[in-house]
Every structure is written in C-alpha cells, then in structure tokens.
Design a protein around this motif. Structure first.
Motif, mmCIF file in Angstrom:
data_model
loop_
_atom_site.group_PDB
_atom_site.id
_atom_site.type_symbol
_atom_site.label_atom_id
_atom_site.label_comp_id
_atom_site.label_asym_id
_atom_site.label_seq_id
_atom_site.Cartn_x
_atom_site.Cartn_y
_atom_site.Cartn_z
ATOM 1 N N ILE B 94 0.867 -1.303 -0.035
ATOM 2 C CA ILE B 94 0.062 -0.042 0.054
ATOM 3 C C ILE B 94 0.762 1.239 -0.077
ATOM 4 N N ILE B 95 1.899 1.335 0.932
ATOM 5 C CA ILE B 95 2.565 2.389 1.143
ATOM 6 C C ILE B 95 3.483 2.520 -0.377
ATOM 7 N N LEU B 96 4.256 1.868 -0.751
ATOM 8 C CA LEU B 96 4.950 1.820 -2.066
ATOM 9 C C LEU B 96 4.098 2.201 -3.202
ATOM 10 N N ASN B 97 2.896 1.369 -3.495
ATOM 11 C CA ASN B 97 2.289 1.895 -4.704
ATOM 12 C C ASN B 97 1.751 3.202 -4.375
ATOM 13 N N THR B 98 1.233 3.442 -3.309
ATOM 14 C CA THR B 98 0.670 4.876 -3.296
ATOM 15 C C THR B 98 1.775 6.104 -3.647
ATOM 16 N N PHE B 99 2.866 5.865 -3.020
ATOM 17 C CA PHE B 99 3.988 6.788 -3.096
ATOM 18 C C PHE B 99 4.717 6.782 -4.625
ATOM 19 N N LEU B 100 4.838 5.770 -5.296
ATOM 20 C CA LEU B 100 5.178 5.619 -6.665
ATOM 21 C C LEU B 100 4.400 5.848 -7.388
ATOM 22 N N GLY B 101 3.024 5.576 -7.220
ATOM 23 C CA GLY B 101 1.869 5.882 -8.169
ATOM 24 C C GLY B 101 1.520 7.487 -8.245
ATOM 25 N N ILE B 102 1.747 8.040 -7.272
ATOM 26 C CA ILE B 102 1.722 9.619 -7.200
ATOM 27 C C ILE B 102 2.876 10.142 -7.771
ATOM 28 N N LEU B 103 4.043 9.581 -7.457
ATOM 29 C CA LEU B 103 5.020 10.201 -7.884
ATOM 30 C C LEU B 103 5.314 10.212 -9.630
ATOM 31 N N PHE B 104 5.145 8.894 -10.189
ATOM 32 C CA PHE B 104 5.065 8.657 -11.577
ATOM 33 C C PHE B 104 3.889 9.667 -12.088
ATOM 34 N N ALA B 105 2.848 9.615 -11.531
ATOM 35 C CA ALA B 105 1.691 10.453 -12.133
ATOM 36 C C ALA B 105 2.183 11.802 -12.401
ATOM 37 N N ILE B 106 2.772 12.368 -11.268
ATOM 38 C CA ILE B 106 3.150 13.675 -11.170
ATOM 39 C C ILE B 106 4.094 13.857 -12.643
ATOM 40 N N PHE B 107 5.260 13.073 -12.599
ATOM 41 C CA PHE B 107 6.089 12.968 -13.435
ATOM 42 C C PHE B 107 5.252 13.047 -14.937
ATOM 43 N N ILE B 108 4.507 11.981 -15.299
ATOM 44 C CA ILE B 108 3.914 11.897 -16.493
ATOM 45 C C ILE B 108 2.951 13.087 -16.864
ATOM 46 N N CYS B 109 2.352 13.545 -15.935
ATOM 47 C CA CYS B 109 1.555 14.935 -16.282
ATOM 48 C C CYS B 109 2.536 15.884 -16.596
ATOM 49 N N ASP B 110 3.424 16.119 -16.208
ATOM 50 C CA ASP B 110 4.436 17.287 -16.253
ATOM 51 C C ASP B 110 5.345 17.087 -17.396
ATOM 52 N N VAL B 111 5.671 16.212 -17.796
ATOM 53 C CA VAL B 111 6.526 15.905 -19.247
ATOM 54 C C VAL B 111 6.077 16.550 -20.210
ATOM 55 N N THR B 112 6.626 17.620 -20.873
ATOM 56 C CA THR B 112 6.390 18.462 -21.873
ATOM 57 C C THR B 112 6.207 17.747 -23.111
ATOM 58 N N SER B 113 7.190 16.697 -23.530
ATOM 59 C CA SER B 113 7.063 16.136 -24.745
ATOM 60 C C SER B 113 5.835 15.264 -24.814
ATOM 61 N N LYS B 114 5.085 15.673 -25.781
ATOM 62 C CA LYS B 114 3.883 14.663 -26.092
ATOM 63 C C LYS B 114 4.088 13.120 -26.475
ATOM 64 N N HIS B 115 5.139 13.049 -27.210
ATOM 65 C CA HIS B 115 5.437 11.564 -27.561
ATOM 66 C C HIS B 115 5.885 10.769 -26.328
ATOM 67 N N LEU B 116 6.869 11.462 -25.663
ATOM 68 C CA LEU B 116 7.312 10.611 -24.443
ATOM 69 C C LEU B 116 6.284 10.325 -23.344
ATOM 70 N N LYS B 117 5.189 11.484 -23.220
ATOM 71 C CA LYS B 117 3.954 11.265 -22.325
ATOM 72 C C LYS B 117 3.359 9.912 -22.834
ATOM 73 N N LYS B 118 3.016 10.023 -24.186
ATOM 74 C CA LYS B 118 2.349 8.939 -24.563
ATOM 75 C C LYS B 118 3.011 7.412 -24.297
ATOM 76 N N LEU B 119 4.338 7.487 -24.327
ATOM 77 C CA LEU B 119 5.101 6.361 -24.246
ATOM 78 C C LEU B 119 5.088 5.788 -22.823
ATOM 79 N N TYR B 120 5.283 6.774 -21.758
ATOM 80 C CA TYR B 120 5.321 6.748 -20.331
ATOM 81 C C TYR B 120 3.767 5.893 -20.041
ATOM 82 N N GLN B 121 2.748 6.841 -20.559
ATOM 83 C CA GLN B 121 1.392 6.438 -20.141
ATOM 84 C C GLN B 121 0.919 4.771 -20.469
ATOM 85 N N SER B 122 1.510 4.354 -21.603
ATOM 86 C CA SER B 122 1.458 2.995 -22.158
ATOM 87 C C SER B 122 2.254 2.149 -21.351
#
Lengths: 520, 315, 297
Positions: B94-122
């Motif tokens: 629970i702890i790990l998935n919450t922490f990393l989930g939020i971290l990755f979500a923030i990173f993904i949303c903030d990435v400016t490159s559209k292509h990389l964003k799609k890549l990460y999301q997939s």
C-alpha cells in the motif's frame, strides 16, 4: 456510527432487495431468454450435434456424461454416430461434456454443486471423499448388482466394487493395466557410449555408479529430474493420501508414518547425496517442464516412469530418440509391483446425485462396459475416416495412409473410457496388449488393504494442516534439494505430528482393522 | 441527518424533494439492480461457512456446525506466519504503490514532450496485460538456479558465486515486493493521472505568477487536490488487507516449499490445504474471516479519516 | 519554463528507466517464444534467441480458425461490456457524488460492503447459471462479475466530487437544466479523464478474463474468448507437468504430448498482441479533460 446506520440500512436493504428481485427477474429474464433462442438457432445452423436432441422422440431419455480429455476435430459427427448406436441399442440419447485436465476439478465441482444436468462423471480418487461427504454422488452398490451385470463380468466383482469408502461405492474403475511396476528410462546413445550394463540395474543403489559415469563423461547433462524419484517405485500402500501408509508392499497391516519409514528415508538420503554430487537437476523441485521434454532438448539423461507393456515404443517417439529402460525394484532385489486401491481406482465412473434417473444412468454405464462399438467410436472415431485396420489384422488399427492426422478424431483415452479391452489396438502396441495388461495385473502383489478407502473427512482441519506441511517439504525432499538432510527430515516429521498426523494414522488404523475384520 | 426537520415541513415540499431527487435515483437504478443480483443475492452463501454442506439436503437445509469450519485457520503452527506475511506485505504494498503511483503520475503529467508522455502512459499499463503465470515464468527466467540470467550471466560477470534463489527464503520479500510494484503501480498511477488532469489549470498559472517553484506547486496544489483520491484508494486497499494476490505468492515463487517462511500467505495456505479436499465450507470460512478483518480495519480507518476531515471519509 | 529544465530532465530520466523496466520482460517474453524449444530448455532464457524458431506459434495456430474466432469473441465482449460498464458506473457515481443526495452515506456503504464480502463462487454460479440462465451463452461472458465494479464506482464518485465544482451545478440549475441535461453537458465532458481511466480498467478486465469462460461455458466452446482458450491450454499443461510425479502409467501417455515453456510464452504473447497494437491509439483520450473555462463560457 454503526448504530445510527443500522436501521435505515436494514430498511433500504430490504426495499432494494425486493425491488431488485422484481426488476432483476423481469429485465434480465427478457434479454436472456431472447438471446438463448438466438444462440440455439446459431448452433443448430452450424450443425450436427443439436440435431440429435431435436431428432425425434422427445420421450427418449438423455444421459449427460462428462469426460476428461482434449476436444477433438469432428467430435460432433462422432457423437452423432454414438447417438445412433445408443438409440438403437438402448433407446436413449447421450450428451457429452468434455472437461480439460487443468479445469476438470473446478468444473465438476461447480456442476455438482450447482445441480446442473449431469448423470455420469469421472471421479478422481482424490476427490471421491469430498464428493461423498457433501452428498454429491450416488452410492452405486445396489445399482451395480441390479443393473451392472456387464460391469461385474468384465471387471470381476472384487474390482467392480473396490472403490468403497466406508461401504459407499462411489464409482466403477475402467478396464486397464493397474499394476505400478516402474523403473528408470535412459538415453540409449549415452548408455551405449559409456558401456553401461542395463541388465545390472535393479535398485536405487545401482543407479549411483551409473550417474557417476554419466556425470564424468558429460558434465553438461543432468542425470535425473522429476519430483517422482522417490514415489514412483513405492514399496508401501499410500492409503490414498500418504498420511499414514502400510509398509512392505502393503503386506503389513500396521499404519506407519511414511516419512519415518526406513525404505523411504534411505532412498531420500540417497537422492540427497545425488543432489549434492550434482546428479539431480538443480531446479528439479521448481521446474514445470516435463522430463521427456528435457530429454528431447538434450539436457537430461534419465527419469523415472511407470513402465507397462508397449511403453518403450511410445517413449521413443516422445523423446525423439531411442531410450532404454530398467525396472527398479526393492533394495533386496525382489520385484516391486504393488496394486493398491488407488492404482485401480484412479479415475472411476460415478453417478451424480442430481441424475434424474439413476437406474437409466446405471444401465447406460453398464452398456459402456459391454459395447465394443461404443468404445471404439469414442476412442478412435469412425472406421475408414479416422482410422483403418492394418493389413492382415482384425484388431490392429492405425491412421489412414496419407491422412492429415490433425483433422481426425482421435480421443485416445482408452485408460479412462470404461472398457478398452473390447476395442481395437493402436499401432505400436503388441497385438495381445489387453492380455498382457491382464497378466501384468495378475502378476502384481495386491496390498492387504486393496479395496479399503479410509474416511478421514472428520479430520479435515488436521488434513489441511498436513497438506500444508507436505507441500512445504515434499518437493525438496523428493528431489534431494535440501542442505541438511537429517535436520530437514526431523523438522518435516515434527511439523507433521504437530499438524495431527498421529490422529489421522489412528483413525485409518481403526477403520482398517474394522474393514479387515469384515472381510474375513 | 436532517430527516426530523423534513417531517415538519409540508407535503408540497416533500413533493418538491421527490421531484428533485427521483431522476437521480432513476439513474442509479441499473447499477443498483446489478449490484443486488451480482453481489447481494449470492451473499446468502455466507451461511456455507457455518454449515456442513450436504447437497442431498441442499445448502440451506444442511446442518449447522458453528465455527468448526474456521478452526483450521488458527489451529496450525503456520497461523502466525501466514498472518504476519499477509499483513506486512500488504502494508508495504500500500505504501509503495501509493508513493510511487503519485510520483510517476506527477512526472507523467508534467512531461512536456507529447510523444514521451504517450510512451510513459502506455508503459505503466503494460504489466496489466501479463498474467501472474507468465510473470512467474519471467521471474524464473531471471532466477532459475541452473539456467537463469542472474546466475548464468550477471553473477559470473561480477565474479560472484551463483545463488540458490529458490531455496533461500531471505531473498523473496525483495523479489515479491518488486514484482508487485512492477505489476500494480500502474493502477493507482492512472487514477492519479486522471485526478491531476482534472485540476483547474488556472491554479498553476496563478502559482507560476507568484513565482512558486515546481516543488511548491506540487506540495500546495497537486497533492491537496488529489488527496481525496488517495484516501479513497487507500481505504479500499485497507479493506482487502487480509487478502493477497494468489498468483503473486503462488506462481511467482513456483510453490517452492523451502520459501514458505517468507512466501506463504493466507490465500496460498488455504489453497494448498483445501486443494485436495474440496471443502466448500472451509474455503468459505476463510473468505469470511479475511473479509471480516478487513471490514473492521476499514471501519476504523474510515472513522479516523472522518475525525480529521469529514468530507474525505469514504462513507 | 527554463527554470524547470532540471525538473524535466529528472522526470524524463526516471520515467525512461521505469519504461525500460516495464518493457524488458516483454522483450524477454517475445524472444523466448521465438527461440527454438530445445535450445530454450538446454540453455535457458535469453534476450537473444540462440536459435530462431517459429515452432511455438505454429503449434498455437495449428488450431486454425479457433484462435481467430476467439479473438472475435473477445473483441465483442470487451466492447459490449466496457460500454455497459462505463455507462452504469457513471450513472451510479454521479448522484453519489452529490453531497446532498438523501441516504448518500448508506448507499456508499452498501456499495463498499460488496467489495469486502461475497458469498463465494458456488452461490453466484447457481444464481447466474440456474436462475438467470447465462450458461453457454455469450451473456455468460459479459454479465457475471465484470459489468460493474464497486471499486470503480467509488473512484469515479471521488473524482466527480473533487474535480467538478458545485458552482457549475448550481448555475445549471438556475438555468433550469434537468438532471439528465446536467449529466450529459457537465458531468460527462468534465469527467472525461476518469471515464477513460475506468473504461481502460474495464476493458482490460474483460480482455484478460478467463474465469467467466471457465465457469459459464461448458459445451459451447465455440464461444470461448481468447483468454479462455489460452488459459485452458496453459492449465492443461500445468496440470500434466506438475502431476507427472504422481500419476500412474495412465497419464504418462498423455503427458508425453505436453508442449514446453516456449509455447506458453507464445500463448501469452498472442493473447496480448492486439491490445498492444491498440494502446497507442488510446493515448490521445488520456489528455486533459475539456478545460473548465470552456464549459463555464
């Protein structure tokens, strides 16, 4: 918070339930019945198997029979032919359900619990107790004597009624080879190369020097693999679950703990030495590859297997090379070939509790034991299409010349279908294979407890704990992959006793004594 | 609740209230019907846990046996180990998935490159597609003692002796935690991504104008905005804290007996014990026990949350 | 923007690493499925096939049109089920997200309760199969268990509650908009991110499901979805190889035809191939929901 909530909660739940029931039945009833209709139309458009149901006489009784095996090409055509036959001979219809090896336990359990339409089913000896306990299957004893004359005449009365748990006969065994003589199967090229004298291999101890030679000449090869190294050549009657066994080929009638039994411990110690010497495959306890596949891939030298007439021909094909076998017998050199209740009754044919007409179901089963045509059709399909007779033989058959075997019906479950002895013999087997099977069975030592099944269902709490301990240690002990053998065995046994092994053994002993007394 | 006040009011205001809400209840009807059929009606089956089921009599008419079906969960010497393992693993998950989930979500949303964003999301969704059976094979591909990549390639390259992975329990907490995170982090991450995407962009623009740095924006805007989602997700996980992913603990360690001290959890214990026995009463009892503990814990957790901030409580 | 350069580098580095960690196992999976079976068994798994072979795929596709029919079924049930799932979830979650809804806490609790307690497999099997009659129909794959997830309801409720400002509803009500109107013109557009997310979960759940096929399809195996078909292969293989130690000679003959690990790898790959192909096209729907301003104006 909880208190405050409980009253409105109850009211709403009740209201919602009644409302939902009405809405649910109305709504989904519509959509579903509508769809089953279309589904039925679809399938009848497609074909053959539904024609049997709609055929004619709706008064004809239909038997639903579950089978285990692989789905076959052309099975609808074959089943239509089976139905023609059954209609002619018995004035019944039959409807088959094919279950897979991996899912039959789950599916049968659901079908039995859910009260689905089901008459005849295959019962694995491991499940029999729980089926009986939950009232899911029928006691066949009286039915066999009244309607199963052909079953008795083809199996013999003793065998036909041998699957009895506390007097409840849960099913009838198929006619097959039941003895469990086993041995080692080795690569012939290596045996020849190293000049290993196969005829001199008789015991576990004899194998040590063989493996030593192989390892020295071919360090890249694993000498042996499989989790059956210890259990394939049993010198005990496992009394079904191995928790409390009868030693000495089941000739002693005192229940002992297998994991303290001398034969077992000695062999286990030896296998552990093999493991430490690098003879056993390092991943033997956890691999999911079959030994045959490993031999084929060229990474394994040998494995244990039951050996029956006609075995080597089949094994050469599977391993894609020539193999040689040697029987492994008891340490004193005497033949190890024991028949226990669970060899004969591996998969039996039983009748489900929900069967609408148990007498008809038994009559049908009886028919399956007596009709060569039925067994041949089910096993090999249609003559001239799925198989043909070999030149100059009335009994040997093989695939038609030049046929695409992948598109033919070849169920090939003779060992499970009721009576393969009545049918043809597939190419590669000796022509008198059925006689050989019979001789093979006759030559075996019958355990004193043959025909006895313990009923340990009252100890299910203990059994759960025992299975857990068993799973924890058995695979590593069987493959020798433990670092400190004596300490591990001590832990193993301590935990078994803590889990209630003694209770289970005592119960088995008590029931066995009563059963033995009743047999005299 | 305000029911008392409502009673005092006139019937016309009741009509008014009905008119306001009935379209909404109508909207909920299909879902409600489904939940009643699919979830509530079969719940009658909980009685199975207290019965010795005999299908000849039918489930409801079978004999009551009290708590006998529950005994096996507590009587064995493994009871402590499986309870400890189940709890500890779930807490870490629970702890790990919450922490990393939020971290990755923030990173993904903030990435400016559209292509990389799609890549990460997939990419974070990919592991969803793999069943635990296959994950088990892949872990075996790495850790197989004889032919695994680690023992055959990596350790020799480092000049180290091969390790008997499947015989040594001490390595498995790390492996299982890694596998679980690998497979499960995407779920929460996707929820958080959608939550972050729902934040009013003008909030960030304002912060930008005020000269707030990225870290400050995350702390002051992003995290508070997605907090309700975090709480919901965490409470939901707490409710299932006595359950575990059967595949993870059974398929991945390949049912290796020597690893039980760190891989055996309630679900695997029940499976191994009952596999051969087919005892529907006992398996039902195990489920009831797991649910009950989760239920109590989640009520407690929810109580705490509602004490702190009432609107974030689950119910 | 310039100020955030360091942050961008950090974010991208971390995510590229994560992506690599996620994708590598898939590469291994693919490579193993393309390795010659005997080489795989003898040398173990490797990122570079020692000897290239399509044998595993030939084995699978030997069953011919069965596979393609199963793909068709999967697509059918995934599409139908997902649409129904999203619709039901959204219709349920929106009222539940309104703070003034009567009995809101009780209903939420009742939804949550189903996540914890269930009656077990047998009662639900009896209900669906005997009373509703989904057995051996396509409904058996769509209706039981997957059509509505309490978890999704609660997640969507939380999203609506936090991401859609109450002032929008109030404004709409003053304009005289009906609830269905509010639902379609405010909730659905603004909730797009969560709708897509829940839709993805639901689609994956349908795509990956084999339980319904196992329980509710017994005779009409032509209705099998791809995962049911493949799972049956895998479970048969597992049963046979794991019981190889304990069976009598009876099973030995059957055992001999068990395909090896390479085939299972190929099976896993075949099952997910179409969805991997579709993934990139889904991505654009994850982009931000319609900006709030657009709705206000």
């Amino acid at each position: 918070m909880k208190k405050k909530m409980s009253k409105p909660l109850a009211v709403i739940l009740a209201a919602a339930m009644s409302l939902g029931l009405l809405a649910g039945c109305g709504g989904s009833g519509d959509s579903v019945s509508g769809d089953t209709q279309t589904a039925a139309e679809e399938s009848s458009g497609e074909g053959s198997n539904d024609s049997q149901e709609s055929a004619d006489s709706s008064d004809m009784h239909t038997i639903t029979m579950a089978l285990i095996g692989n789905e076959q090409p052309r099975q609808e055509e074959i089943w239509a032919k089976v139905n023609e036959l059954v209609e002619k001979d018995l004035n019944m219809h039959v409807n088959f359900i094919v279950l897979g090896y991996g899912d039959y336990i789950n599916r049968l359990n659901l079908m039995l619990s859910g009260g689905d339409k089901l008459d005849i089913l295959p019962i694995n000896n491991g499940q029999a107790g729980s089926y009986i306990n939950a009232g899911q299957i029928v006691d066949l004893k009286d039915y066999i004597y009244d309607y199963g004359q052909d079953i008795i005449s083809s199996l013999g009365e003793d065998i036909a009624t041998s699957a009895a748990v506390q007097g409840v006969v849960y099913g009838t065994p198929p006619n097959k080879e039941s003895a469990s003589r086993a041995g080692i199967v080795m690569r012939k090229d290596i045996v020849d190369e190293l000049g290993i004298d196969v005829d001199s291999i008789h015991t576990y101890d004899d194998l040590t020097s063989v493996f030593e030679k192989v390892k020295a000449a071919h360090p890249e090869l694993d000498c042996i693999a499989g989790t059956n190294i210890l259990t394939q050549v049993p010198t005990w009657d496992p009394l079904m679950d191995q928790f409390g066994v009868l030693p000495n080929d089941g000739q002693d009638t005192t229940v002992v703990n297998l994991f303290e039994y001398e034969d077992f411990v000695n062999h286990a110690r030896l296998v552990n030495e093999w493991y430490k010497a690098g003879y056993v495959k390092l991943d033997a306890a956890t691999t999911t590859e079959t030994s045959q596949n490993l031999v084929k891939a060229g990474s394994l030298f040998s494995y244990f297997s039951p050996i029956k007439p006609g075995f080597l021909a089949q094994e050469n094909v599977v391993c894609n090379q020539e193999m040689v076998t040697a029987y492994i017998d008891k340490d004193d050199g005497s033949v190890s070939n024991i028949i226990c209740s669970n060899n004969v009754n591996f998969f039996n044919w039983g009748i489900a509790q929900q069967s609408e007409d148990k007498v008809k179901a038994m009559q049908f089963l009886n028919y399956c034991y007596s009709s060569p045509e039925w067994n041949n059709l089910m096993n090999f399909g249609e003559e001239g299409v799925d198989y043909e007779k070999m030149d100059g033989s009335d009994i040997m058959i093989h695939y038609p010349e030049g046929a695409d075997t992948a598109s033919l019906y070849h169920f090939n479950m003779g060992w499970m279908l009721p009576n393969q002895y009545l049918g043809y013999v597939w190419e590669g087997n000796p022509e008198d294979v059925w006689q050989q099977y019979q001789d093979f069975n006759d030559s075996a030592t019958y355990s004193k407890a043959f025909g006895f099944f313990a009923d340990t269902s009252s100890l299910s709490t203990e059994l759960t704990a025992l299975y857990s301990v068993y799973n924890e240690y058995m695979n590593s002990v069987s493959t020798g992959s433990v670092s400190d053998f004596d300490a591990t065995m001590k832990d193993f046994n301590d935990k078994l006793y803590a889990a209630g092994l003694q209770k289970v053994m005592d119960l088995k002993q008590e029931q066995l004594d009563a059963w033995l007394a009743s047999q005299q | 609740m305000k029911e008392e006040k409502v009673v005092a009011k006139t019937t016309s205001s009741r009509m008014q209230k009905f008119k306001t809400w009935y379209p909404l209840f109508l909207m909920m009807l299909p879902g409600a019907v489904y939940i009643i059929i699919n979830n509530y009606l079969p719940m009658l089956g909980i009685v199975i846990a207290f019965k010795n089921v005999d299908f000849k009599k039918g489930i409801l008419a079978s004999d009551w046996v009290g708590f006998k079906n529950f005994e096996f969960l507590f009587s064995s010497s493994d009871a402590f180990v499986i309870t400890r393992n189940t709890l500890l693993y779930n807490i870490v998950f629970i702890i790990l998935n919450t922490f990393l989930g939020i971290l990755f979500a923030i990173f993904i949303c903030d990435v400016t490159s559209k292509h990389l964003k799609k890549l990460y999301q997939s990419a974070i969704l990919f592991p969803f597609l793999m069943s635990m059976v296959i994950v088990g094979y892949i872990v075996f591909a790495f850790f197989s003692m004889q032919s695994g990549i680690v023992n055959k390639t990596i350790l020799p390259a480092l000049g180290r002796e091969p390790i008997f992975w499947y015989n040594e329990p001490k390595y498995w907490p790390a492996i299982l935690i890694f596998v679980n995170t690998w497979k499960g982090v995407g779920y929460g991450c996707l929820i958080y991504i959608s939550a972050i995407n729902g934040i009013d962009p003008s909030l960030y623009e304002a912060a930008e104008l005020d000269g707030a740095g990225k870290l400050k924006q995350i702390l002051n805007i992003t995290l508070p905005s997605i907090l309700p989602n975090v709480i919901t997700l965490t409470l939901l996980s707490v409710g299932r804290i006595f359950y575990s992913d059967f595949g993870l603990f059974y398929q991945v360690p390949r049912n290796s007996g020597m690893l039980y001290s760190t891989t055996n959890v309630i679900d695997t214990y029940v499976y191994r014990g009952l596999m051969q026995q087919n005892n529907i009463g006992m398996s039902s009892a195990a489920g009831v026990y797991q649910s009950l503990v989760g239920f109590v814990l989640v009520l407690l957790a929810n109580l705490i949350v509602s004490k702190v901030s009432k609107e974030n409580a689950l119910f | 923007m310039k100020r955030n350069r360091g942050y961008q580098i950090l974010a991208n580095t971390v995510m590229l690493l994560v992506t690599a960690l996620v994708i590598l196992p898939f590469v291994l999976l693919l490579m193993s499925s393309l390795t010659d079976e005997n080489v795989l068994l003898a040398n173990g798994y490797s990122f570079i096939p020692g000897k290239f072979s399509l044998g595993a795929y030939e084995y699978i596709f030997r069953s011919g049109d069965k596979i393609f029919r199963a793909y068709g079924m999967t697509i059918l049930i995934t599409a139908t089920g997902t649409v129904a799932n999203i619709a039901m979830t959204a219709l349920f979650a929106y009222p539940l997200s309104l703070k003034k809804l009567p009995a809101r806490r009780v209903i939420t609790f009742l939804v949550f309760f189903t996540m914890l307690f269930n009656g077990g497999l047998v009662p639900s099997y009896i209900l669906w199969s005997n009373y509703i009659g989904v057995k051996d129909t396509v409904w058996g794959l769509i209706l039981p268990n997957l059509m509505l997830s309490p978890m999704n309801i609660l997640l969507m409720r939380t999203y609506f509650e936090t991401s859609i400002p109450d002032t929008l509803y109030e404004a709409a009500q003053i304009d005289g908009a009906s609830q269905p109107k509010i639902f379609t013109s405010i909730v659905l557009p603004l909730g797009k991110p969560i709708l897509v997310t829940i839709g993805t979960f639901s689609a994956l759940a349908y795509w990956n499901d084999w339980n319904n096929g196992l329980y509710y399809i017994t005779q009409r195996t032509d209705l099998y979805a791809i995962q049911s078909l493949l799972n049956k292969m895998v479970s048969d293989i597992q049963f046979l190889s794991q019981n190889s130690g304990n069976v009598s000679s009876d099973l030995a003959a059957t055992l001999s035809k068990v395909p090896s690990t390479g085939v299972q790898m190929a099976i896993a790959f075949v099952a997910i191939l179409p969805i991997i192909a579709v993934f990139p096209f889904l991505q654009k729907y994850y982009s931000k929901g319609i900006a709030l301003g657009a709705v206000k104006g």
